[in-house]
Scaffold this motif. Structure first.
Motif, mmCIF file in Angstrom:
data_model
loop_
_atom_site.group_PDB
_atom_site.id
_atom_site.type_symbol
_atom_site.label_atom_id
_atom_site.label_comp_id
_atom_site.label_asym_id
_atom_site.label_seq_id
_atom_site.Cartn_x
_atom_site.Cartn_y
_atom_site.Cartn_z
ATOM 1 N N TRP A 1 0.806 -1.219 0.000
ATOM 2 C CA TRP A 1 0.000 0.000 0.000
ATOM 3 C C TRP A 1 0.842 1.273 0.000
ATOM 4 N N ARG A 2 1.902 1.297 0.800
ATOM 5 C CA ARG A 2 2.690 2.523 0.907
ATOM 6 C C ARG A 2 3.354 2.873 -0.425
ATOM 7 N N ALA A 3 3.947 1.861 -1.060
ATOM 8 C CA ALA A 3 4.629 2.108 -2.337
ATOM 9 C C ALA A 3 3.636 2.571 -3.403
ATOM 10 N N LYS A 4 2.468 1.962 -3.436
ATOM 11 C CA LYS A 4 1.459 2.349 -4.420
ATOM 12 C C LYS A 4 0.947 3.754 -4.156
ATOM 13 N N ASN A 5 0.758 4.096 -2.890
ATOM 14 C CA ASN A 5 0.295 5.432 -2.559
ATOM 15 C C ASN A 5 1.348 6.475 -2.923
ATOM 16 N N LEU A 6 2.627 6.145 -2.671
ATOM 17 C CA LEU A 6 3.709 7.068 -3.028
ATOM 18 C C LEU A 6 3.749 7.280 -4.535
ATOM 19 N N TYR A 7 3.630 6.200 -5.300
ATOM 20 C CA TYR A 7 3.679 6.322 -6.759
ATOM 21 C C TYR A 7 2.494 7.131 -7.284
ATOM 22 N N ARG A 8 1.305 6.888 -6.738
ATOM 23 C CA ARG A 8 0.129 7.665 -7.158
ATOM 24 C C ARG A 8 0.289 9.132 -6.825
ATOM 25 N N SER A 9 0.890 9.415 -5.668
ATOM 26 C CA SER A 9 1.102 10.810 -5.264
ATOM 27 C C SER A 9 2.073 11.506 -6.204
ATOM 28 N N ILE A 10 3.143 10.814 -6.592
ATOM 29 C CA ILE A 10 4.113 11.394 -7.515
ATOM 30 C C ILE A 10 3.496 11.552 -8.898
ATOM 31 N N GLN A 11 2.661 10.602 -9.297
ATOM 32 C CA GLN A 11 1.923 10.748 -10.556
ATOM 33 C C GLN A 11 1.053 12.006 -10.530
ATOM 34 N N PHE A 12 0.440 12.271 -9.388
ATOM 35 C CA PHE A 12 -0.461 13.409 -9.264
ATOM 36 C C PHE A 12 0.297 14.733 -9.382
ATOM 37 N N ILE A 13 1.479 14.822 -8.776
ATOM 38 C CA ILE A 13 2.201 16.098 -8.776
ATOM 39 C C ILE A 13 3.089 16.281 -10.006
ATOM 40 N N LEU A 14 3.455 15.194 -10.688
ATOM 41 C CA LEU A 14 4.337 15.300 -11.846
ATOM 42 C C LEU A 14 3.662 14.916 -13.165
ATOM 43 N N GLY A 15 2.666 14.054 -13.109
ATOM 44 C CA GLY A 15 2.096 13.491 -14.319
ATOM 45 C C GLY A 15 2.610 12.082 -14.535
ATOM 46 N N ASN A 16 1.878 11.307 -15.327
ATOM 47 C CA ASN A 16 2.197 9.892 -15.502
ATOM 48 C C ASN A 16 3.552 9.676 -16.181
ATOM 49 N N TRP B 1 9.384 21.677 -1.563
ATOM 50 C CA TRP B 1 8.111 21.558 -2.301
ATOM 51 C C TRP B 1 7.602 20.123 -2.280
ATOM 52 N N PHE B 2 8.491 19.164 -2.463
ATOM 53 C CA PHE B 2 8.103 17.757 -2.440
ATOM 54 C C PHE B 2 7.591 17.358 -1.051
ATOM 55 N N GLU B 3 8.252 17.848 -0.006
ATOM 56 C CA GLU B 3 7.825 17.525 1.363
ATOM 57 C C GLU B 3 6.413 18.038 1.621
ATOM 58 N N GLN B 4 6.129 19.263 1.179
ATOM 59 C CA GLN B 4 4.787 19.824 1.366
ATOM 60 C C GLN B 4 3.749 19.026 0.582
ATOM 61 N N SER B 5 4.099 18.616 -0.626
ATOM 62 C CA SER B 5 3.180 17.826 -1.448
ATOM 63 C C SER B 5 2.892 16.479 -0.798
ATOM 64 N N MET B 6 3.930 15.841 -0.245
ATOM 65 C CA MET B 6 3.750 14.541 0.385
ATOM 66 C C MET B 6 2.982 14.641 1.706
ATOM 67 N N THR B 7 3.082 15.792 2.373
ATOM 68 C CA THR B 7 2.300 15.991 3.596
ATOM 69 C C THR B 7 0.818 15.942 3.293
ATOM 70 N N ARG B 8 0.426 16.575 2.197
ATOM 71 C CA ARG B 8 -0.985 16.534 1.788
ATOM 72 C C ARG B 8 -1.383 15.124 1.352
ATOM 73 N N ALA B 9 -0.484 14.472 0.613
ATOM 74 C CA ALA B 9 -0.785 13.116 0.141
ATOM 75 C C ALA B 9 -0.884 12.134 1.299
ATOM 76 N N SER B 10 -0.036 12.321 2.321
ATOM 77 C CA SER B 10 -0.052 11.408 3.458
ATOM 78 C C SER B 10 -1.359 11.512 4.240
ATOM 79 N N GLY B 11 -1.989 12.692 4.199
ATOM 80 C CA GLY B 11 -3.280 12.850 4.865
ATOM 81 C C GLY B 11 -4.335 11.953 4.239
ATOM 82 N N VAL B 12 -4.325 11.863 2.918
ATOM 83 C CA VAL B 12 -5.259 10.971 2.211
ATOM 84 C C VAL B 12 -4.961 9.520 2.558
#
Length: 327
Positions: free
Chosen positions: A38-53, A164-175
């Motif tokens: 789950w963690r790896a998939k959530n991280l990848y989805r979060s990076i997809q969201f902020i960078l694009g596929n 910037w990445f840390e702030q983005s991941m903080t929001r993603a970690s909430g989800v």
């Protein structure tokens, strides 16, 4: 109402919640790391969201991140990559990928923010990054350069992207935490049902059976009060961070106490079932009570072991009329 007895019942109940919280933490960690990733998939989805596929796929081909991905896939073939990427590694990987794919060939030992701006503006980068991402990184680079002035260097840009990445991941970690909360609740209900951990029945038995209350109180004293250096204390105490203590806790403490039903009002034993079901009430009402008791247990243990550990220590201090003085 007998206040000391009520306090002892609460302490016993919270101790059982603590044990069950530890159990579902182990189950959840096993599912999250070894089965579903789950963690790896959530991280990848979060990076997809902020960078694009396309950019996310490109980033995961960066040698360091790819080596983590290859290692995870040796353990779990279905893994999409690492479960965690340090901020500094992400920043370095992103900058390296952008410069490499842009076709810009600056001096390796003298990379500047201007080189990055030139790279992000190149036509080649538009194949991998959306216009919004390109604009964002360009603004970030220019802002970093203007802020640092004459002292602007490549490390300043790495720091800015890392933040910037840390702030983005903080929001993603909430989800992710909200998703985990629901999963924990579901696991908690399954565990409560499997162990027949009915909060209503546990409370009732602790009130009605002083012997059971005394046995449980002795176990708590051995684990918490008389043994301040036990694996449980060391593992859950926020001031101590010991992986070995947590490992010892799982291997030795958890199962020896949790599955000793002689001292815990859990399980599908006849004596426990006799307390839950009797002929004087409608069987449907009794069944709903039991299911409700499982639900209460699931909600309680989803709060986490640290929550019950801290609360349990506070109640023990109240019962003992304050904390022990420090030596």
């Amino acid at each position: 109402m007998n206040i000391p007895s009520t306090l002892n019942v609460a302490i016993g109940l919270f101790f059982i919640y603590l044990l069950l919280s530890l159990l579902i933490s182990e189950i959840q960690e096993f599912l999250a790391s070894s089965i579903f990733d789950w963690r790896a998939k959530n991280l990848y989805r979060s990076i997809q969201f902020i960078l694009g596929n396309s950019a996310a796929k490109l980033l995961y081909q960066y040698p360091l991140i790819k080596s983590w991905k290859d290692y995870k896939q040796r353990v779990n073939k279905n893994s999409v990559g690492p479960s965690y990427i340090p901020n500094s590694t992400f920043a370095l990987a992103l900058i390296s990928v952008i410069i490499e794919k842009s076709g810009v060939q600056p001096e390796i030992n003298s990379l500047t923010i201007d080189d990055f701006i030139l790279a992000i503006n190149s036509e080649e980068i538009k194949q991998f990054f959306d216009p919004d991402q390109i604009k964002l990184f360009k603004i970030l680079a220019i802002k970093t350069k203007n802020k640092a002035g004459d002292t602007a260097n490549f490390e300043s840009l790495e720091t800015a992207i890392s933040d910037w990445f840390e702030q983005s991941m903080t929001r993603a970690s909430g989800v992710y935490k909200r998703q985990v909360k629901l999963i924990t609740l579901a696991i908690g209900f399954v565990v409560a049902m499997g162990l027949n951990a009915d909060t209503l029945n546990i409370t009732n038995r602790l009130f009605q059976e002083p012997v059971l209350q005394e046995n449980l109180s002795q176990s708590i004293n051995i684990v918490l009060t008389n043994n301040p250096n036990s694996p449980l204390n060391n593992c859950l105490n926020s001031e101590v961070n010991s992986t070995k203590d947590c490992q010892d806790l799982t291997e030795n403490f958890l199962y020896s106490y949790l599955f000793d039903f002689s001292s815990l009002p859990l399980g599908w034993t006849q004596s426990n079932l006799n307390q839950q079901f009797n002929s004087r009430e409608n069987i449907v009402i009794q069944l709903f009570k039991v299911i409700g008791g499982w639900g209460l247990t699931a909600i309680a243990i989803s709060m986490g072991s640290s929550f019950w550990f801290d609360l349990l220590n506070k109640l023990i201090n109240v019962r003992n009329t304050g904390s022990k003085p420090q030596s």
